[in-house]
Structures are given as C-alpha cells and as structure tokens.
Design an enzyme around this catalytic site. Structure first.
Site, PDB file in Angstrom:
ATOM      1  N   SER A 188       2.215  -9.553  -0.684  1.00 41.09           N
ATOM      2  CA  SER A 188       1.798  -8.144  -0.645  1.00 41.09           C
ATOM      3  C   SER A 188       1.938  -7.509   0.736  1.00 41.09           C
ATOM      4  CB  SER A 188       0.349  -8.019  -1.122  1.00 41.09           C
ATOM      5  OG  SER A 188      -0.493  -8.867  -0.367  1.00 41.09           O
ATOM      6  N   LYS A 211       0.833  -1.216   0.000  1.00 45.90           N
ATOM      7  CA  LYS A 211       0.000   0.000   0.000  1.00 45.90           C
ATOM      8  C   LYS A 211       0.865   1.264   0.000  1.00 45.90           C
ATOM      9  CE  LYS A 211      -3.970  -2.136   0.199  1.00 45.90           C
ATOM     10  NZ  LYS A 211      -4.979  -2.039  -0.845  1.00 45.90           N
ATOM     11  N   GLU A 264     -10.239   5.435   2.685  1.00 41.18           N
ATOM     12  CA  GLU A 264     -11.032   4.342   3.255  1.00 41.18           C
ATOM     13  C   GLU A 264     -10.099   3.140   3.358  1.00 41.18           C
ATOM     14  OE1 GLU A 264     -10.410   2.354  -0.097  1.00 41.18           O
ATOM     15  OE2 GLU A 264     -11.035   4.430  -0.217  1.00 41.18           O
TER      16      GLU A 264
HETATM   17  C1  LIG Z   1      -1.482  -6.977   2.599  1.00 43.83           C
HETATM   18  C2  LIG Z   1      -2.571  -6.722   1.605  1.00 43.83           C
HETATM   19  N1  LIG Z   1      -2.565  -7.388   0.440  1.00 43.83           N
HETATM   20  C3  LIG Z   1      -3.527  -7.211  -0.483  1.00 43.83           C
HETATM   21  C4  LIG Z   1      -4.579  -6.341  -0.256  1.00 43.83           C
HETATM   22  C5  LIG Z   1      -5.647  -6.227  -1.312  1.00 43.83           C
HETATM   23  O1  LIG Z   1      -5.625  -5.035  -2.002  1.00 43.83           O
HETATM   24  P1  LIG Z   1      -5.241  -4.952  -3.540  1.00 43.83           P
HETATM   25  O2  LIG Z   1      -6.038  -6.004  -4.242  1.00 43.83           O
HETATM   26  O3  LIG Z   1      -5.594  -3.574  -3.917  1.00 43.83           O
HETATM   27  O4  LIG Z   1      -3.784  -5.219  -3.652  1.00 43.83           O
HETATM   28  C6  LIG Z   1      -4.636  -5.613   0.940  1.00 43.83           C
HETATM   29  C7  LIG Z   1      -5.726  -4.659   1.193  1.00 43.83           C
HETATM   30  O5  LIG Z   1      -5.898  -4.107   2.240  1.00 43.83           O
HETATM   31  C8  LIG Z   1      -3.604  -5.819   1.899  1.00 43.83           C
HETATM   32  O6  LIG Z   1      -3.599  -5.164   3.066  1.00 43.83           O
END
Ligand SMILES: Cc1ncc(COP(=O)(O)O)c(C=O)c1O
Length: 420
Positions: free
Chosen positions: A378, A87, A109
């Site tokens: 992620s 993020k 949000e």
């Molecule tokens: C660690 C993590 N991975 C993935 C996501 C999913 O978001 P996005 O699909 O936008 O990557 C989030 C959303 O809060 C997250 O905190």
C-alpha cells in the site's frame, strides 16, 4: 460494493448531527452523478495517470518465492503512486468531486501522514484551501510528512486530546466540518465514516483490484489464488478485494495490527480474535475496540496508519459473513517482514504494508508451489526511516541525527550565514 441505504449488514449507516444532513445529501448526490458521468470518469483516469503515475505494476518476487519455497509471490505496487501510497487514488477522486460541488476548502485527518500529504498535494494542484488534523503523537512519529504538508500550503493542526492519534484527529475534523460544511468538504481518507464515504472511498480505491484483475491474467493467465492487504481503516483492502468479491475461488486475507500484545491498549485488532465489539461512533456503526460501557479504547501499532479504533463497515461485514479472513501481525514480525523485503527484493515497504507482508509470509511456505498470491504494497517506507532505524537498533542513525542537529542553523542569522 453497493450498500443498502448506507448499510452493509449491521454496519455502516449515517449517524451525524442534523446540521450536517444537507451537506451529506449533497455529497451523496454528487457522488451518484459523478460515478455515472463519463466525463468525470475520464478526468479521474487522466489525473490518476498523469499526476499519480497509474497503472502501478504487479511485480513478481522471484527471490522471496524461492526463499519460502511455496506460493508464487507478487506485489501490487501502490508504493509507486505519487506521494508513495494508495491514499492518492481516493484523494484525487474526492478532490475532483469538491470542484464539482463548488466548494473551496478541504479538511482531512491523518494518522501516518500519507493521507494528509496526498490531500495537501491535491489541494495545491486544484487550488483548494486545506486544513489537516493530526494527533500530536503521530506528528512526532511521522514528522517528515508534516513538514511537506506545511510546505505545500496546508495548515496542520496538532490534536492533543485523548491518545493524540488518528481517532482524536478524526473527532476534531468532524467538529471543524460541523461548523464549516457550507464551503468545506471533509475529505475522509479511508473507507469509514458516515454514508456515502465508505462506498465512495472504496469506489475510488477499486482501481487497485481492477488493475490486478487485468495484470494477473496478462502476466500469469489467471486470477490470483489469494490476496493480502493490511487493514487500518480498510481502504486499501477494499480497493484490492472488492473487484474480486464475486470470484469465489479468490481468497482474501486482511491483516490487522497486533502491536505489542493482545491486552487492550497494546494493539489495534478489531476483527480477528473477537477483540472488537459492534458500536456506533464517529458517524457510523462498525466493530470498535471499546470497553463494556462502550468507551472507545486506546490502540497501538508500530504503523501509525493502522493505529485506529474502528474499521470500515464494508470490511467488518465481509469478515462477518466469512468472505474475507482476518488475521493480525505483531510489531516484531512486521519489522522482520519489512527487513526481508528490503534484503530479498530491493523494495522499501511502509510499516503499514509490512503487516500484509508478514501475514502473507506466514502462509506462503504452506501454500502449493503453483499458487499465486498478491500482496498489496500500500505504501513505501521512506516516511518510516526513524521508526525502522530504532526498531533494527541501527547504531549509525543516532550519530547521524546528533551530528545533523549540531550543524543545524537554529536562528535566521545562522541560516543566512550557512547559505552565504
Ligand atoms: C501506506 C499505508 N498503508 C495502509 C494504511 C491504512 O489505511 P487503510 O486501511 O485505509 O488502507 C495507511 C494509512 O495511513 C498507509 O499510510
């Protein structure tokens, strides 16, 4: 990926109230200028390196590779960003854009709280006021992040309408923006929303895939054969996938939240299994989970960050044209994948990222031994300690909470006494 007037095939666009039109145009122009301005890009790179700790490593997982006996498994370590998730890449980018536009306040949000905390951190660093909308149910699930947002000086507004999750928080944030757009920027945390947000967020997140291109060639002499990313709104998936879009030999797999089952309300599967329908809501057109009358449906995932009713128009389009494959992972498989990574590699994954792990682990044994797969990790799992403890039925954790609460000062006087 460049849109055509904000559209990716039939998805995307900009369905906003008239009152927001001038602000949206301002963002569009500012982004167009900034992404071609070497000074802006140099500052962005500096902040990514000095504040967030980029580049993040590409880690070979020898134990997991041996365990599955198939593809060679690598992780892109977005969990090592400051605040523990991808993020941060986007928030730093938009934060610098807010300064460039001369605005003083950001609204955001958040679902898992990772975007909220990244926004609160960057707002503190750049001297911006910050208001975060968060579903009351997500506040319960992700309280540690809420605590830090408040300590960082952000105002956290619990949203008690609807299912009290991300979709409801998004509606409230849009409402705030409609009345405050002259001095506030709505800092959207995923590649959703009206144009140019999907493209802008994907642009800032593409640092993930751009680094993987260089690192894979440096570390194993070729691009990966397959890429895996979890798909909530779609920003980490866009970030990993888009830089490889023209490399047709690289396969891409997006993993959605299968939750507890395939009945409506039990999952957040929009694209796989034909469960979503095209629709227009929250400022853009995409595949939404909705009933026949077009009412958005309730969703579920063990990972708050994947618990969203819509999906990036970019991902919806790429899935439709067959450039990416979509699949899903059930809550139980996600916990199993999380536990396996902990035990085999000494890495604590976020539950969102564990969906990507679960999707990849299903395929890994059947892939050739010389193939290379990259899974986007992620985020890290510190925030998920309560949910994981419950899911693995750890017996000592409830006792720890009980003992901790018994000794917790409940009044100011108690607190003073304890610190005396
Ligand atoms: C660690 C993590 N991975 C993935 C996501 C999913 O978001 P996005 O699909 O936008 O990557 C989030 C959303 O809060 C997250 O905190």
């Amino acid at each position: 990926m460049q849109s055509e007037n904000g559209f990716y095939g039939q998805y995307g666009g900009s369905y906003i109230p008239e009152i927001l039109y001038s602000s949206q145009q301002q963002i569009l122009n500012a982004f167009e200028e900034a992404k071609n301005d070497p000074e802006f890009l140099a500052e962005l790179n500096k902040q990514w390196q000095q504040f967030s700790g980029r580049p993040t490593p590409l880690t070979f997982c020898a134990n997991l590779t041996e365990h599955f006996g198939g593809a060679q498994i690598y992780l892109k370590r977005e969990d090592l960003n400051h605040s523990g998730a991808h993020k941060m890449n986007n928030v730093i980018g938009q934060g610098l854009l807010v300064k460039r536009m001369g605005k003083k306040r950001v609204i955001a949000e958040t679902g898992a709280g990772q975007h909220g905390i990244a926004t609160a951190l960057v707002a503190a660093r750049l001297g911006l006021e910050c208001t975060i909308y968060m579903g009351a149910k997500d506040i319960e699930r992700q309280y540690p992040n809420v605590f830090w947002m408040k300590q960082l000086g952000a105002t956290v507004v619990p949203v008690t309408t609807g299912a009290q999750t991300l979709r409801d928080a998004l509606d409230e944030a849009l409402r705030d923006w409609s009345s405050s757009h002259e001095d506030s920027h709505y800092l959207i945390g995923t590649s959703c929303g009206c144009a140019p947000f999907p493209e802008m967020v994907a642009f800032f997140q593409s640092v993930i895939g751009n680094e993987v291109r260089e690192q894979s060639v440096a570390q194993f002499g070729q691009f990966p054969d397959r890429l895996y990313a979890c798909v909530g709104g779609g920003s980490n998936a866009c970030g990993l996938f888009l830089p490889f879009l023209d490399d047709k030999e690289v396969e891409m797999v997006g993993v959605e939240a299968g939750g507890k089952g395939l009945e409506l309300g039990e999952h957040s599967i929009r694209l796989s299994h034909n469960l979503g329908q095209p629709g227009i809501a929250q400022g853009f057109a995409t595949m939404f989970l909705q009933d026949k009358a077009g009412q958005l449906q309730e969703t579920h995932s063990i990972a708050a960050g994947l618990d969203y009713v819509g999906v990036s128009p970019i991902i919806a389009h790429l899935a439709e044209i067959g450039r990416i494959q979509m699949t899903y992972a059930m809550d139980d498989d996600v916990i199993a994948a999380c536990t396996l990574l902990l035990k085999k590699e000494g890495i604590i994954p976020a539950l969102e990222s564990s969906h990507a792990l679960a999707g990849a682990f299903k395929d890994a044994p059947n892939l050739p031994k010389d193939s290379k797969i990259v899974i986007n990790l992620s985020g890290r799992g510190d925030k998920d300690i309560f949910n994981v403890a419950k899911a693995v039925q750890d017996e000592t954790f409830p006792q720890f909470l009980t003992d901790y609460l018994a000794a917790y000062p409940t009044s100011h006087a108690d607190h003073k006494e304890q610190n005396a």
